[in-house]
Design a protein around this motif. Structure first.
Motif, mmCIF file in Angstrom:
data_model
loop_
_atom_site.group_PDB
_atom_site.id
_atom_site.type_symbol
_atom_site.label_atom_id
_atom_site.label_comp_id
_atom_site.label_asym_id
_atom_site.label_seq_id
_atom_site.Cartn_x
_atom_site.Cartn_y
_atom_site.Cartn_z
ATOM 1 N N TYR A 1 0.791 -1.036 -0.079
ATOM 2 C CA TYR A 1 0.100 -0.075 -0.134
ATOM 3 C C TYR A 1 0.781 1.260 -0.109
ATOM 4 O O TYR A 1 0.480 2.119 -0.784
ATOM 5 N N ILE B 1 2.453 2.100 -3.398
ATOM 6 C CA ILE B 1 1.458 2.572 -4.409
ATOM 7 C C ILE B 1 1.482 3.943 -4.052
ATOM 8 O O ILE B 1 1.470 4.867 -4.916
ATOM 9 N N THR C 1 0.835 1.190 -10.682
ATOM 10 C CA THR C 1 0.340 0.394 -9.716
ATOM 11 C C THR C 1 0.564 -0.942 -9.637
ATOM 12 O O THR C 1 0.869 -1.827 -8.823
ATOM 13 N N LYS D 1 2.667 -2.608 -6.374
ATOM 14 C CA LYS D 1 1.531 -2.912 -5.378
ATOM 15 C C LYS D 1 2.044 -4.098 -4.719
ATOM 16 O O LYS D 1 1.537 -4.296 -3.549
ATOM 17 N N GLU E 1 -4.949 -5.012 -4.140
ATOM 18 C CA GLU E 1 -5.352 -4.601 -5.188
ATOM 19 C C GLU E 1 -6.063 -3.086 -5.293
ATOM 20 O O GLU E 1 -6.509 -2.808 -4.195
ATOM 21 N N THR E 2 -6.171 -2.231 -6.318
ATOM 22 C CA THR E 2 -6.811 -1.073 -6.602
ATOM 23 C C THR E 2 -7.738 -1.593 -7.513
ATOM 24 O O THR E 2 -7.645 -2.704 -8.203
#
Length: 279
Positions: free
Chosen positions: A140, A143, A215, A219, A224-225
C-alpha cells in the motif's frame, strides 16, 4: 493575401472525415462497453433486454467484496496522493513563479514536468527498481509514494497556470499595508489561487484513481486497486459485470475531469486578475 477561410483547418479537404474517424476509433469502444453494461444476458456479445442486473452484481454479487476492497484502496490512495501532490505542486509553483530568477530555474521546471514526457512503463520499472534497491517492501505504501510523485506535475499545471494569471501587484499592495510575506500569501494569493488548486487536486485525484501501469508494478501481492482488480478479473474471462464496473469508473473519471476544467474556468472569470494595461 490568403483568406482566413483558406487557412482554417475545418475547410481542408478530408479534414471532416478524418476527424469523424478519429472520434469513432476513440469513443466507439467506450460506447459499446457502456451499452452492454445494461444487457441482461450472460453473454458479452448477444443482446437480450435492458437491465441493471450487472450493476446490482457489482455491489451485491459474489465478487462484490473484492471490488469493494479494491475501490476503498483506490479512493483512499487517490485522496492522500492528490492532497500531498497538490501541496507540493502549490509550493513548487510559488517557488517557480514568485521567487524571481534563480540558478537552476529552467532545470527545476524541466524536472517537475519530466514525468509527463517519460513513458509510464519506464517510470513504473524505475520505481520498482528503486524500491527493490532500498529494500522497501511493495504494498500500500509503495503505491501511495509512487502516486504522489507521479501526480505532482498533473497538479502543478493548473496551479501554475492560475498563478501566472495573478499579478504580483496584489501581494505588493498587501505588503505596503504592513502585511508580512506570509500574510500576503495566505490572505491574498491563496484565495485567488483557490480555483487552480482545486482544479489541480481534482486532476491529480483522477490520475491516481485511474492509474494501472505504475500500480501494477509496485503494488506487491495481496493488495489491489480498482484498475488492477478489473485487470485480474478480465484475465479470467470478460464478464458483463466488468463492463458495469468499467462504466462506473469511466463516468467518475469523466465527471472529475469535467469538474476540474469548469472549476478552472469559473476561477478565471470570477477573479479580476488580468494584467493592468499601461498608459
Amino acid at each position: 493575401m490568403m483568406s482566413e477561410k483558406n487557412l482554417d483547418l475545418r475547410y481542408f479537404t478530408g479534414f471532416l472525415p478524418l476527424t469523424l474517424l478519429c472520434l469513432f476509433l476513440l469513443y466507439a469502444p467506450l460506447i459499446v462497453v457502456m451499452v452492454y453494461s445494461f444487457n441482461d444476458s450472460n453473454s458479452i456479445t448477444r443482446w437480450d433486454t435492458v437491465s441493471l442486473r450487472w450493476y446490482y452484481d457489482v455491489f451485491y454479487g459474489l465478487e462484490a467484496p473484492k471490488f469493494k476492497a479494491a475501490a476503498i484502496n483506490s479512493i483512499s490512495i487517490a485522496i492522500m496522493a492528490a492532497t500531498s501532490a497538490t501541496i507540493i505542486a502549490t509550493l513548487a509553483a510559488t517557488a517557480m513563479l514568485r521567487a524571481g530568477r534563480f540558478k537552476g530555474k529552467s532545470f527545476s521546471f524541466a524536472l517537475i514536468n519530466l514525468p509527463l514526457m517519460v513513458p509510464e512503463i519506464v517510470t513504473a520499472v524505475a520505481t520498482l527498481i528503486f524500491f527493490s534497491a532500498i529494500g522497501f517492501t511493495t504494498g500500500y505504501l509503495t503505491i501511495l509514494i509512487a502516486h504522489i510523485v507521479f501526480c505532482i506535475p498533473f497538479a502543478y499545471l493548473p496551479i501554475a497556470a492560475r498563478m501566472e494569471g495573478i499579478e504580483g501587484v496584489y501581494e505588493q499592495v498587501a505588503q505596503d499595508l504592513y502585511a508580512t510575506r506570509l500574510q500576503a500569501f495566505r490572505l491574498i494569493l491563496m484565495p485567488l489561487m483557490a480555483p487552480g488548486i482545486l482544479s489541480g487536486f481534482l486532476l491529480a485525484f483522477i490520475i491516481s484513481l485511474d492509474d494501472f501501469i505504475i500500480t501494477n508494478f509496485v503494488k506487491g501481492a495481496g493488495i489491489e486497486t480498482l484498475p488492477t482488480a478489473i485487470f485480474g478479473a478480465v484475465k479470467q474471462g470478460i464478464k458483463p459485470n466488468i463492463m458495469a464496473i468499467s462504466t462506473l469508473l469511466l463516468v467518475v473519471s469523466v465527471g472529475f475531469v469535467a469538474l476540474s476544467y469548469f472549476v478552472g474556468q469559473m476561477g478565471e472569470k470570477a477573479n479580476p486578475t488580468t494584467k493592468p494595461k499601461g498608459d
